[in-house]
Design a protein around this motif. Structure first.
Motif, PDB file in Angstrom:
ATOM      1  N   ARG A   1       0.856  -1.191   0.000  1.00 49.37           N
ATOM      2  CA  ARG A   1       0.000   0.000   0.000  1.00 49.37           C
ATOM      3  C   ARG A   1       0.884   1.230   0.000  1.00 49.37           C
ATOM      4  NH1 ARG A   1      -3.911   2.247   4.572  1.00 49.37           N
ATOM      5  NH2 ARG A   1      -4.109   4.302   3.667  1.00 49.37           N
TER       6      ARG A   1
ATOM      7  N   ASP B   1       0.431   5.540   0.207  1.00 49.46           N
ATOM      8  CA  ASP B   1      -0.340   6.773   0.251  1.00 49.46           C
ATOM      9  C   ASP B   1       0.530   7.820  -0.421  1.00 49.46           C
ATOM     10  OD1 ASP B   1      -2.179   5.351   1.679  1.00 49.46           O
ATOM     11  OD2 ASP B   1      -2.136   6.637   3.455  1.00 49.46           O
TER      12      ASP B   1
ATOM     13  N   ARG C   1       0.793  11.813  -1.227  1.00 45.27           N
ATOM     14  CA  ARG C   1       0.252  13.150  -0.965  1.00 45.27           C
ATOM     15  C   ARG C   1       0.719  14.071  -2.077  1.00 45.27           C
ATOM     16  NH1 ARG C   1       2.378  14.459   3.930  1.00 45.27           N
ATOM     17  NH2 ARG C   1       3.901  15.824   2.969  1.00 45.27           N
TER      18      ARG C   1
ATOM     19  N   ARG D   1      -4.576  13.527  -0.636  1.00 47.58           N
ATOM     20  CA  ARG D   1      -3.910  12.255  -0.293  1.00 47.58           C
ATOM     21  C   ARG D   1      -4.605  11.138  -1.054  1.00 47.58           C
ATOM     22  NH1 ARG D   1      -1.179  11.011   5.116  1.00 47.58           N
ATOM     23  NH2 ARG D   1      -0.755   8.793   5.019  1.00 47.58           N
ATOM     24  N   HIS D   2      -3.827  10.432  -1.881  1.00 43.18           N
ATOM     25  CA  HIS D   2      -4.334   9.311  -2.666  1.00 43.18           C
ATOM     26  C   HIS D   2      -3.922   8.024  -1.956  1.00 43.18           C
ATOM     27  CE1 HIS D   2      -4.953  12.049  -6.102  1.00 43.18           C
ATOM     28  NE2 HIS D   2      -3.756  12.537  -5.818  1.00 43.18           N
ATOM     29  N   GLU D   3      -4.868   7.142  -1.685  1.00 41.57           N
ATOM     30  CA  GLU D   3      -4.578   5.852  -1.077  1.00 41.57           C
ATOM     31  C   GLU D   3      -4.533   4.820  -2.194  1.00 41.57           C
ATOM     32  OE1 GLU D   3      -7.443   5.144   2.023  1.00 41.57           O
ATOM     33  OE2 GLU D   3      -6.759   6.893   3.172  1.00 41.57           O
TER      34      GLU D   3
ATOM     35  N   ASN E   1       4.413   5.217   3.178  1.00 42.28           N
ATOM     36  CA  ASN E   1       4.028   3.832   3.409  1.00 42.28           C
ATOM     37  C   ASN E   1       3.420   3.780   4.807  1.00 42.28           C
ATOM     38  OD1 ASN E   1       3.741   1.135   3.934  1.00 42.28           O
ATOM     39  ND2 ASN E   1       5.707   0.545   3.058  1.00 42.28           N
ATOM     40  N   PRO E   2       2.084   3.692   4.895  1.00 42.33           N
ATOM     41  CA  PRO E   2       1.431   3.746   6.215  1.00 42.33           C
ATOM     42  C   PRO E   2       1.422   2.409   6.947  1.00 42.33           C
ATOM     43  CG  PRO E   2      -0.228   3.561   4.510  1.00 42.33           C
ATOM     44  CD  PRO E   2       1.114   3.629   3.805  1.00 42.33           C
TER      45      PRO E   2
END
Length: 185
Positions: A139, A141, A143, A148-150, A169-170
Motif C-alpha cells: 500500500r 499513500d 500526498r 492524499r491518494h490511497e 508507506n502507512p
C-alpha cells in the motif's frame, strides 16, 4: 563512500553543475541545499538522500532518474541482474533503474519503500516530467499538495500539475511501485 555508484554520483553532480556554468552558491540558492552539503556531496564526503538528490537534479534541469542514470552510465540493454540499485541512507528507500538509458523518452524506476517510511519532494522535482505511479505490492499513500491518494496493489496514479508531494508507506510492510517518467515538451 565506498560503493561505485555513490562515487559516480559525486562526480556526476559536479560535472552537471560545471557544464551548466552554475556556481555552488547558485546551485544552493536554486535547490535549497546548503553550499556546504553540495561541496561535501561533490567531494564524495557525504552520501546524499533521495530528497537532496531530487532537489539538486531539479535545480540542474534534470530528473532524479536522469541524474542517477548518468552516474550509472549509458546503456541500451540492461539485464535484470545488472540494473543498478541505490538505497537512500536516511529512509532505506531502494531505487532500481529499470530503463537502460537516461534522457530517453520514457524512464522506468522500481522503488521499494520500507514500512512506515516517508519521502517528500518539493514541487520543482516534478516540473520537467509527466509522472505516473503503479503499485506492484503493498500500500502506498501519495500526498499531492493537499490531496492524499490511497493506492493499493494494481492502482495507477497520474500526477497533476507540479506541487509538493510525499510517498508514504502507512504500513509496517514494504511497498513496491513502478514510477514511469516522460519528459514534458
Amino acid at each position: 563512500m565506498s560503493d561505485p555508484l555513490s562515487v559516480s554520483l559525486a562526480t556526476t553532480v559536479q560535472d552537471a553543475r560545471v557544464a551548466r556554468d552554475i556556481t555552488i552558491n547558485a546551485l544552493a540558492q536554486r535547490s535549497g541545499v546548503s553550499r556546504a552539503m553540495i561541496s561535501k556531496i561533490e567531494r564524495g564526503e557525504a552520501q546524499p538522500t533521495a530528497v537532496l538528490l531530487g532537489r539538486l537534479a531539479a535545480a540542474l534541469g534534470m530528473t532524479l532518474s536522469e541524474l542517477i542514470a548518468r552516474a550509472e552510465g549509458e546503456r541500451r540493454l540492461v539485464r535484470a541482474a545488472d540494473q543498478p540499485q541505490w538505497t537512500d541512507p536516511e529512509t532505506g528507500y531502494r531505487r532500481r533503474a529499470v530503463s537502460p538509458a537516461a534522457g530517453g523518452p520514457l524512464e522506468l524506476v522500481e522503488v521499494e519503500l520500507p514500512g512506515n517510511a516517508v519521502v517528500e519532494y518539493p514541487a520543482d522535482t516534478y516540473t520537467l516530467v509527466h509522472h505516473q505511479i503503479w503499485v506492484l505490492d503493498g500500500r502506498l499513500d501519495f500526498r499531492e499538495g493537499e490531496v492524499r491518494h490511497e493506492l493499493a496493489k494494481g492502482d495507477c496514479l497520474q500526477l497533476g500539475p507540479p506541487q509538493p508531494c510525499a510517498y508514504i508507506n502507512p504500513t509496517g510492510k514494504p511497498c513496491r511501485y513502478l514510477v514511469a517518467l516522460a519528459r514534458r515538451t
